[in-house]
Design a protein around this motif. Structure first.
Motif, PDB file in Angstrom:
ATOM      1  N   MET A  54      17.291  41.095  52.606  1.00  0.00           N
ATOM      2  CA  MET A  54      18.730  40.810  52.620  1.00  0.00           C
ATOM      3  C   MET A  54      19.329  41.449  53.863  1.00  0.00           C
ATOM      4  O   MET A  54      18.930  42.535  54.262  1.00  0.00           O
ATOM      5  CB  MET A  54      19.394  41.372  51.361  1.00  0.00           C
ATOM      6  CG  MET A  54      20.908  41.269  51.344  1.00  0.00           C
ATOM      7  SD  MET A  54      21.653  41.814  49.773  1.00  0.00           S
ATOM      8  CE  MET A  54      21.288  43.574  49.809  1.00  0.00           C
TER       9      MET A  54
ATOM     10  N   THR B 296      13.907  43.649  49.688  1.00  0.00           N
ATOM     11  CA  THR B 296      14.288  43.420  48.298  1.00  0.00           C
ATOM     12  C   THR B 296      13.060  42.972  47.513  1.00  0.00           C
ATOM     13  O   THR B 296      12.009  42.677  48.094  1.00  0.00           O
ATOM     14  CB  THR B 296      15.372  42.329  48.198  1.00  0.00           C
ATOM     15  OG1 THR B 296      14.822  41.083  48.657  1.00  0.00           O
ATOM     16  CG2 THR B 296      16.596  42.683  49.043  1.00  0.00           C
TER      17      THR B 296
ATOM     18  N   HIS C 219      20.351  36.085  52.320  1.00  0.00           N
ATOM     19  CA  HIS C 219      19.048  36.440  51.763  1.00  0.00           C
ATOM     20  C   HIS C 219      17.937  35.545  52.299  1.00  0.00           C
ATOM     21  O   HIS C 219      18.149  34.352  52.558  1.00  0.00           O
ATOM     22  CB  HIS C 219      19.053  36.297  50.230  1.00  0.00           C
ATOM     23  CG  HIS C 219      20.216  36.931  49.565  1.00  0.00           C
ATOM     24  ND1 HIS C 219      20.269  38.265  49.244  1.00  0.00           N
ATOM     25  CD2 HIS C 219      21.400  36.402  49.139  1.00  0.00           C
ATOM     26  CE1 HIS C 219      21.416  38.536  48.658  1.00  0.00           C
ATOM     27  NE2 HIS C 219      22.117  37.422  48.584  1.00  0.00           N
TER      28      HIS C 219
ATOM     29  N   ASN D 124      20.671  35.444  42.867  1.00  0.00           N
ATOM     30  CA  ASN D 124      21.521  36.070  43.883  1.00  0.00           C
ATOM     31  C   ASN D 124      22.510  35.065  44.451  1.00  0.00           C
ATOM     32  O   ASN D 124      22.291  33.860  44.405  1.00  0.00           O
ATOM     33  CB  ASN D 124      20.671  36.613  45.030  1.00  0.00           C
ATOM     34  CG  ASN D 124      19.617  37.589  44.567  1.00  0.00           C
ATOM     35  OD1 ASN D 124      19.950  38.649  44.049  1.00  0.00           O
ATOM     36  ND2 ASN D 124      18.353  37.236  44.738  1.00  0.00           N
TER      37      ASN D 124
ATOM     38  N   ARG E  63      27.177  39.721  44.158  1.00  0.00           N
ATOM     39  CA  ARG E  63      25.919  39.065  44.510  1.00  0.00           C
ATOM     40  C   ARG E  63      25.160  38.546  43.297  1.00  0.00           C
ATOM     41  O   ARG E  63      24.118  37.889  43.461  1.00  0.00           O
ATOM     42  CB  ARG E  63      25.039  40.038  45.302  1.00  0.00           C
ATOM     43  CG  ARG E  63      25.517  40.268  46.726  1.00  0.00           C
ATOM     44  CD  ARG E  63      24.563  41.122  47.539  1.00  0.00           C
ATOM     45  NE  ARG E  63      24.682  42.543  47.259  1.00  0.00           N
ATOM     46  CZ  ARG E  63      23.781  43.273  46.629  1.00  0.00           C
ATOM     47  NH1 ARG E  63      22.658  42.710  46.185  1.00  0.00           N
ATOM     48  NH2 ARG E  63      23.957  44.563  46.418  1.00  0.00           N
TER      49      ARG E  63
ATOM     50  N   SER F  45      25.169  34.583  48.035  1.00  0.00           N
ATOM     51  CA  SER F  45      25.424  35.007  49.408  1.00  0.00           C
ATOM     52  C   SER F  45      26.840  34.614  49.781  1.00  0.00           C
ATOM     53  O   SER F  45      27.508  33.874  49.064  1.00  0.00           O
ATOM     54  CB  SER F  45      24.416  34.333  50.348  1.00  0.00           C
ATOM     55  OG  SER F  45      24.497  32.915  50.228  1.00  0.00           O
TER      56      SER F  45
END
Length: 444
Positions: A222, A217, A240, A407, A428, A409
């Motif tokens: 990820m 990423t 991540h 982001n 996300r 998770s």
């Protein structure tokens, strides 16, 4: 496994090392704001990237992070008088402000301008979300702070759990991105019939060997770890790694969970962990990373008791459950069906494994398996980024793009055959609320 050369390259973070230079490109969480509770409070020793520094808050409430040794004769500024908008060395009275400028030199004649020629090493600091951030890099104008959602929440909506880890920073990071250990180290004693069907924990202990999909990423890497769920569905744990040392574990429900863990290298063999959680992820004072169904005796608290704080370089946030007492392992408990490790606290279980490897593990001795695919990918990303900086002056990922840290998770059920990346794209995204997800709570 890594070669001996690569293991040294990726582990060492002191001044002048390639990995240390990479980390200095970023803002770094140095300490809690609460460690400096008010103007002119006591200074604090802070070890960062192998440098001994002194943190202090001046009379105007500004935070400074300055070199340990006074530029005059090398006495420690930890013993300095913190008053009148500066830290004054008690050896000869030289005083320094938060920018490292010498603002008073009382043992020199009044007509002397020597103080204008003396400057201590000092790193710029800002406060946000209960943390003191510092920039130790080469830029005259630092890059922006990363857009870490939990660190940008209003006061009172987040919780920070700090903890000292006596191992290399990468061992801590790799422990967090190794998802397969959860079904053994933490929940190895739990059988599928012990927990409610249809819960994430049920799927975890029913199939302890997930498969993996890993992608690069723009912030790091990820992974999606997947295993069978209810008929027609797959349970995915999506998490991540964020440059240079952040992890977002797959705890809670994707779209609702807001978490970031920072594994800040103090030096090569000591790490400071800052676990940052949105407050609604806490239940009865405990992080909701803990399972909530089944026999509660099998689900110990995460927050480990702390030893009294001391003022030495490694005296902050030391767990009382540590290597000196073998993490209070209970061998009789380990023999019983209610415990797998015999170690009570989840965080202590992780720490015991990471610290037992030694200060820096000799990774030439490893025998990695398919379950280590995320560990392998993150190592490659770190090595490539550090070499690109050292050899080509290429700025590492995320330094100038704070938005890439936005982001979330967590766990999610997807239909069989779904595109896990495309179908979780909205869930996300940070700073987006999903009422339909919140309606599913609580979930382990």
């Amino acid at each position: 496994m890594l070669s001996k050369e690569d293991n040294e390259f990726i582990s060492r973070v002191g001044p002048g090392t390639p990995m240390g230079n990479l980390m200095r490109q970023y803002w770094i969480p140095a300490m809690l704001s609460s460690e400096l509770p008010g103007p002119d409070c006591d200074p604090v020793r802070v070890m960062l990237l192998g440098e001994k520094l002194i943190g202090f808050r001046d009379s105007m409430g500004r935070v400074g992070l300055i070199q340990n040794h006074c530029p005059h004769r090398g006495a420690s500024l930890f013993f300095g008088r913190n008053s009148e908008c500066g830290l004054r060395c008690v050896y000869h009275g030289w005083q320094f402000d938060v920018e490292g400028r010498c603002i008073d030199m009382p043992n020199e004649p009044p007509e002397s301008d020597f103080k204008n020629k003396v400057k201590a090493v000092a790193y710029p600091c800002v406060e946000r979300g209960g943390l003191v951030w510092t920039y130790m890099g080469p830029r005259e104008t630092p890059p922006p702070l990363p857009d870490i959602e939990v660190n940008m929440l209003p006061e009172g909506e987040y919780v920070i759990i700090p903890s000292y880890v006596e191992s290399n920073w990468l061992q801590a990071v790799e422990g967090e991105i190794d998802t397969s250990h959860t079904g053994f180290l933490h929940f190895g004693a739990i059988q599928p019939e012990d927990v409610q069907e249809g819960t994430f924990l049920h799927y975890t202990v029913k199939d302890r060997a997930p498969r993996y999909s890993v992608v690069d990423t723009d912030y790091g890497a990820m992974y999606g770890a997947y295993r069978p769920a209810k008929p027609g569905y797959v349970y995915w744990r999506i998490a991540h790694f964020n440059f240079p040392f952040y992890t977002q574990p797959p705890e809670g429900v994707l779209g609702h969970s807001v978490i970031m863990n920072a594994w800040v290298p103090m030096d090569d063999t000591h790490t400071m962990s800052f676990v940052m959680l949105r407050k609604d992820k806490m239940e009865s004072g405990r992080p909701s990373r803990l399972p909530i169904q089944g026999n509660s005796e099998k689900y110990p608290d995460m927050q480990v008791p702390m030893l009294p704080r001391t003022t030495d370089w490694f005296g902050r946030f030391r767990p009382a459950v540590n290597a000196d007492n073998d993490y209070l392992i209970d061998r009789e408990l380990q023999r019983q069906p209610d415990s797998y490790s015999g170690i009570r606290y989840l965080a202590s279980q992780d720490r015991a494994m990471q610290e037992s490897m030694g200060g820096i593990y000799d990774r030439t001795q490893e025998r990695l398996a398919s379950s280590d695919v995320m560990v392998i990918r993150v190592r490659r990303r770190l090595l490539a980024a550090a070499r690109a900086l050292a050899e080509q002056q290429i700025v590492p990922p995320g330094v100038d793009h704070p938005e890439v840290y936005r982001n979330r998770s967590g766990g999610v059920l997807l239909p069989e055959g779904a595109d896990w990346i495309e179908d979780t794209k909205e869930l996300r995204k940070a700073f987006v609320e999903h009422p339909e997800v919140a309606a599913q709570l609580p979930q382990p």
